[in-house]
Design a protein around this motif. Structure first.
Motif, PDB file in Angstrom:
ATOM      1  N   SER A 166      -7.694 -45.823  -8.265  1.00  0.00           N
ATOM      2  CA  SER A 166      -7.730 -46.759  -9.222  1.00  0.00           C
ATOM      3  C   SER A 166      -8.440 -48.438  -8.398  1.00  0.00           C
ATOM      4  CB  SER A 166      -6.217 -47.396  -9.852  1.00  0.00           C
ATOM      5  OG  SER A 166      -5.775 -46.353 -10.526  1.00  0.00           O
ATOM      6  N   ARG A 177      -1.372 -38.545 -14.620  1.00  0.00           N
ATOM      7  CA  ARG A 177      -2.788 -38.654 -14.458  1.00  0.00           C
ATOM      8  C   ARG A 177      -3.631 -38.201 -15.634  1.00  0.00           C
ATOM      9  NH1 ARG A 177      -3.984 -36.944  -8.448  1.00  0.00           N
ATOM     10  NH2 ARG A 177      -2.308 -35.595  -9.152  1.00  0.00           N
ATOM     11  N   LEU A 189      -4.792 -43.247 -13.233  1.00  0.00           N
ATOM     12  CA  LEU A 189      -5.410 -42.834 -11.993  1.00  0.00           C
ATOM     13  C   LEU A 189      -4.510 -43.066 -10.875  1.00  0.00           C
ATOM     14  CD1 LEU A 189      -7.901 -43.357 -14.032  1.00  0.00           C
ATOM     15  CD2 LEU A 189      -9.246 -43.871 -11.886  1.00  0.00           C
TER      16      LEU A 189
END
Length: 471
Positions: free
Chosen positions: A229, A203, A224
């Protein structure tokens, strides 16, 4: 197919065939790769000439800010005297940061990735490919041991350096797992003993601020969590639909991009936590629920202005101080049209007026004038913004001059002040680098080896030595 191509300006007399041109381009690329490999070798040799032992004061005592030893590559690579990177950078016209990377990559390849180093020097692998591998092994988290780096070297050398960024990331992750370098964290949901790649959390949210589009945009790249997301995608879709319902005729991509910017200015996290309770005044640091208020972002925009009759007219393009980027007047007008934007207009500062003060301390009005005049650190090819730099007395201020009845050799005046980032300020103070003022915002630098450079508002250029006099 046309085989014959006339060389420009020859009238077709010395025509080159298509095959000749392709062969020349290939030869040129081979030469470019060979020279890049040679530069890596020379950078490593430069490091050899500047070990920690070359710092004269190291054996006696250490003064804060002076030259010191610094690791530029991974475990097992020799340390280097920090200040040596500056001169290596100025000669080819790159910043000290880029020179530090060049030396670090050269040492990493030579000492920890020897197979890849040999392939580069033999011309089998382009230097840029090898440097990307070195960058990954130097900055791996957690750090790679020398043995682990050797494993990466063997894998990459086996495919002659032909490895993409994603494959390289996976290889480094596998190496971390293979050599048990990652700390054990049972609470980490990404830790999977069956998959070394997942043991490294991918990430991130990265702003590519070096890549600025002419339209005044910058690119974001992010990785993400799946839930995050999907939440973000729904939020952007909803905001984009709201813009369209309010009459926006822009494309969906543009509306989603604007929605992402809106999320930066509105407190989405606060809305989710408190059910839509508005934050208090921006002057307070926390909300009613104790959550931090949205942070204020300050941008410094500079435009040239002229007077037409009694009307002040601004030029269509200006400069954004943050990052020294081109800025369009239309953009600023659109920002100012947003009711959530606070605009502060400061008095015009005449950069040609010499300001001075009798003491050593630099008043804000003088500091601001020097920052606006220099824009960046004034060391050759340095691009560090002036607002984050030290303001240096070019000629050193003599604190004993007044008490001893002497004139001040280094007055606190805009004519004797310049912006230097902390590294180059230390370099000027504690090494043989010297510079002098040659005009408003213009400086001449001289390196320890006698190379000279002119630095002014247009950039940096080398000053060629005078040709020897003819007998």
């Amino acid at each position: 197919m046309i085989e014959k191509l006339a060389a420009p300006g020859t009238g077709g007399v010395d025509a080159l065939t298509g095959s000749d041109l392709l062969a020349s381009i290939r030869a040129s690329r081979d030469l470019e790769n060979a020279e890049a490999a040679r530069q890596l070798d020379l950078a490593a040799q430069w490091a050899d000439l500047h070990p920690p032992e070359s710092i004269h004061s190291a054996a006696a005592f250490t003064v804060p800010g002076t030259d010191h030893e610094e690791p530029l590559a991974g475990e097992g690579c020799p340390l280097v005297a920090e200040f040596c990177v500056a001169e290596l950078g100025t000669v080819p016209g790159i910043s000290s940061t880029s020179a530090k990377k060049l030396i670090g990559h050269a040492l990493e390849l030579r000492h920890r990735l020897p197979r890849l180093w040999a392939q580069v020097q033999a011309g089998h692998v382009p230097a840029w490919r090898a440097r990307s591998v070195a960058e990954a092994t130097i900055h791996s988290t957690p750090a790679l041991t020398r043995e682990a780096a050797g494993f990466v070297d063997a894998q990459v050398a086996a495919v002659a350096g032909r490895i993409g960024p994603a494959q390289l990331d996976r290889l480094v992750a596998e190496t971390i797992k293979r050599y048990d370098l990652a700390p054990e964290d049972p609470a980490d949901p990404a830790a999977d003993p069956e998959d070394g790649y997942l043991s490294v959390d991918p990430r991130h949210a990265t702003l590519h601020d070096e890549d600025v589009h002419f339209a005044g945009t910058m690119r974001w790249e992010a990785e993400l969590d799946i839930a995050d997301s999907l939440d973000l995608d729904k939020a952007l879709s909803r905001k984009a639909a709201e813009q369209k319902a309010l009459g926006s005729t822009e494309s969906l991509d543009v509306r989603r991009s604007k929605a992402l910017g809106d999320l930066a200015r509105t407190q989405t996290a606060l809305d989710l936590a408190s059910g839509g309770v508005e934050a208090r005044s921006a002057r307070t640091s926390t909300t009613e629920d104790g959550l931090p208020a949205a942070r204020e972002v300050v941008l410094h925009a500079h435009f040239d202005a002229g007077t037409v009759g009694e009307t002040t007219v601004f030029g269509p393009t200006g400069r954004l101080e943050e990052g020294q980027r081109l800025l369009l007047l239309d953009q600023v007008q659109s920002w100012c049209g947003d009711s959530r934007t606070k605009v502060t207009i400061k008095p015009v500062i005449d950069l040609n007026t010499a300001l001075s003060t009798p003491g050593y301390a630099i008043p804000d009005r003088i500091r601001e004038q020097v920052i606006l005049r220099d824009r960046t650190c004034v060391f050759p090819w340095c691009t560090r913004p002036a607002r984050g730099c030290d303001v240096d007395h070019v000629v050193e201020y003599d604190h004993q001059a007044e008490a001893e009845g002497r004139s001040q050799p280094g007055p606190t005046s805009t004519r004797n002040l310049a912006c230097l980032c902390r590294f180059h300020h230390r370099l000027k103070t504690h090494s043989a680098w010297r510079y002098r003022v040659t005009g408003p915002g213009a400086y001449e630098w001289t390196s320890p080896h006698g190379h000279r450079y002119c630095r002014d508002r247009t950039g940096t250029r080398p000053i060629e030595p005078d040709p020897p006099a003819r007998p």
